[in-house]
Design a protein around this motif. Structure first.
Motif, mmCIF file in Angstrom:
data_model
loop_
_atom_site.group_PDB
_atom_site.id
_atom_site.type_symbol
_atom_site.label_atom_id
_atom_site.label_comp_id
_atom_site.label_asym_id
_atom_site.label_seq_id
_atom_site.Cartn_x
_atom_site.Cartn_y
_atom_site.Cartn_z
ATOM 1 N N GLU A 28 0.731 -1.181 0.245
ATOM 2 C CA GLU A 28 0.028 0.033 0.196
ATOM 3 C C GLU A 28 1.004 1.200 -0.131
ATOM 4 O OE1 GLU A 28 -3.537 0.431 2.684
ATOM 5 O OE2 GLU A 28 -2.204 1.804 3.738
ATOM 6 N N ARG A 29 0.357 2.211 -0.779
ATOM 7 C CA ARG A 29 1.266 3.748 -0.729
ATOM 8 C C ARG A 29 0.341 4.506 0.007
ATOM 9 N NH1 ARG A 29 6.595 3.260 -2.897
ATOM 10 N NH2 ARG A 29 6.548 1.653 -4.343
ATOM 11 N N SER A 53 6.364 16.425 1.379
ATOM 12 C CA SER A 53 5.706 15.019 1.789
ATOM 13 C C SER A 53 6.165 14.128 2.398
ATOM 14 C CB SER A 53 5.029 14.654 0.358
ATOM 15 O OG SER A 53 6.046 14.299 -0.545
ATOM 16 N N ASP A 54 5.631 13.096 2.906
ATOM 17 C CA ASP A 54 6.071 11.845 3.309
ATOM 18 C C ASP A 54 5.292 10.603 2.407
ATOM 19 O OD1 ASP A 54 6.704 9.586 4.781
ATOM 20 O OD2 ASP A 54 5.801 9.971 6.579
ATOM 21 N N CYS A 55 6.197 9.988 1.761
ATOM 22 C CA CYS A 55 5.540 9.046 0.790
ATOM 23 C C CYS A 55 6.037 7.837 1.366
ATOM 24 C CB CYS A 55 6.105 9.324 -0.649
ATOM 25 S SG CYS A 55 5.762 10.910 -1.474
ATOM 26 N N GLN A 56 4.948 6.885 1.617
ATOM 27 C CA GLN A 56 5.420 5.704 2.351
ATOM 28 C C GLN A 56 4.847 4.515 1.585
ATOM 29 O OE1 GLN A 56 3.300 5.504 6.207
ATOM 30 N NE2 GLN A 56 4.422 7.644 6.819
ATOM 31 N N LEU A 57 5.712 3.519 1.697
ATOM 32 C CA LEU A 57 5.226 2.178 1.136
ATOM 33 C C LEU A 57 5.151 1.191 2.410
ATOM 34 C CD1 LEU A 57 4.902 0.012 -0.654
ATOM 35 C CD2 LEU A 57 7.245 -0.571 -0.664
ATOM 36 N N ILE A 58 3.746 0.664 2.586
ATOM 37 C CA ILE A 58 3.410 -0.095 3.591
ATOM 38 C C ILE A 58 3.499 -1.461 2.901
ATOM 39 C CG2 ILE A 58 1.706 -1.016 5.322
ATOM 40 C CD1 ILE A 58 2.621 2.096 5.468
ATOM 41 N N ARG A 59 4.760 -2.444 3.162
ATOM 42 C CA ARG A 59 5.239 -3.506 2.857
ATOM 43 C C ARG A 59 4.129 -4.575 3.138
ATOM 44 N NH1 ARG A 59 11.275 -3.349 4.120
ATOM 45 N NH2 ARG A 59 10.506 -4.826 5.675
ATOM 46 N N PRO A 60 4.065 -5.712 2.297
ATOM 47 C CA PRO A 60 3.213 -6.778 2.934
ATOM 48 C C PRO A 60 3.519 -7.653 4.385
ATOM 49 C CG PRO A 60 3.992 -7.170 0.656
ATOM 50 C CD PRO A 60 4.557 -6.031 1.130
ATOM 51 N N ASP A 61 4.800 -7.269 4.643
ATOM 52 C CA ASP A 61 5.365 -7.607 6.135
ATOM 53 C C ASP A 61 4.688 -6.659 7.254
ATOM 54 O OD1 ASP A 61 7.035 -5.719 5.879
ATOM 55 O OD2 ASP A 61 8.971 -6.995 5.920
ATOM 56 N N HIS A 89 7.646 -0.007 12.464
ATOM 57 C CA HIS A 89 7.009 -1.223 12.477
ATOM 58 C C HIS A 89 6.775 -1.609 13.944
ATOM 59 C CE1 HIS A 89 10.680 -3.192 13.517
ATOM 60 N NE2 HIS A 89 11.234 -2.617 12.660
ATOM 61 N N GLY A 90 6.006 -2.544 14.068
ATOM 62 C CA GLY A 90 5.589 -2.928 15.253
ATOM 63 C C GLY A 90 4.446 -3.867 15.341
ATOM 64 N N PRO A 91 3.966 -4.364 16.611
ATOM 65 C CA PRO A 91 3.082 -5.295 16.406
ATOM 66 C C PRO A 91 1.823 -4.684 15.744
ATOM 67 C CG PRO A 91 4.227 -5.185 18.869
ATOM 68 C CD PRO A 91 4.561 -3.709 17.801
ATOM 69 N N PRO A 92 1.170 -5.714 15.021
ATOM 70 C CA PRO A 92 -0.017 -5.217 14.164
ATOM 71 C C PRO A 92 -1.058 -4.612 14.843
ATOM 72 C CG PRO A 92 0.512 -7.511 13.673
ATOM 73 C CD PRO A 92 1.232 -7.164 14.798
ATOM 74 N N GLU A 93 -1.505 -4.809 16.439
ATOM 75 C CA GLU A 93 -2.523 -4.067 16.957
ATOM 76 C C GLU A 93 -2.067 -2.821 17.448
ATOM 77 O OE1 GLU A 93 0.003 -6.730 19.874
ATOM 78 O OE2 GLU A 93 -1.034 -6.782 18.014
#
Length: 151
Positions: A28-29, A53-61, A89-93
């Motif tokens: 996800e971008r 801007s801050d352009c982020q890639l949310i990787r599958p991990d 990154h961190g715990p999904p919750e």
């Protein structure tokens, strides 16, 4: 050998709600426009100009790769580009709470950024020859990062 640092500045970047392009081939971008903010330190003080801007890639991990380009306008009128790459990154919750705007203890997730600068000749020219590293926290409307010069 070890890495030594000294405080560079504390920053606050205010951001607009993200524009999201979900489910691309790499993840996800998320594109967040910087709408303002502040930089406060012993050798530099100023504000972030709107439009960076801050352009982020949310990787599958679940890791967020951060790619930042913002302009600092110093208190004495200089314009300095700050370009950064980082990771969160961190715990999904915990990350899910960040995405909904909840305040989360920064100790519960990893948020680091490295930066370089493009400053005009003169008072801030020294910034063209350093690398900064920072540790950050995300809240509903932006980020806070304590930035350090790598010596």
């Amino acid at each position: 050998m070890k890495i030594e640092t000294r405080p560079l500045f504390r920053m606050r970047a205010d951001v607009a709600p993200p524009q999201v392009t979900p489910e691309g081939p790499y993840g996800e971008r998320r594109f967040m426009v910087v709408t303002g903010g502040s930089v406060v330190g012993e050798r530099i003080n100023g504000e972030f100009l709107s439009g960076g801007s801050d352009c982020q890639l949310i990787r599958p991990d679940g890791v967020a790769e951060l790619d930042v380009r913002v302009v600092i306008k110093t208190d004495d009128g200089a314009h300095i580009l700050m370009k950064g790459l980082g990771m969160r990154h961190g715990p999904p919750e915990v990350i899910a709470k960040l995405f909904t705007g909840e305040i989360v203890d920064p100790a519960t997730y990893y948020f680091r950024e490295s930066v370089m600068f493009e400053a005009p000749p003169g008072k801030y020219e020294w910034m063209n020859k350093i690398i900064g590293i920072g540790t950050g926290a995300r809240d509903k409307d932006g980020v806070k990062i304590d930035m350090f010069e790598v010596l």
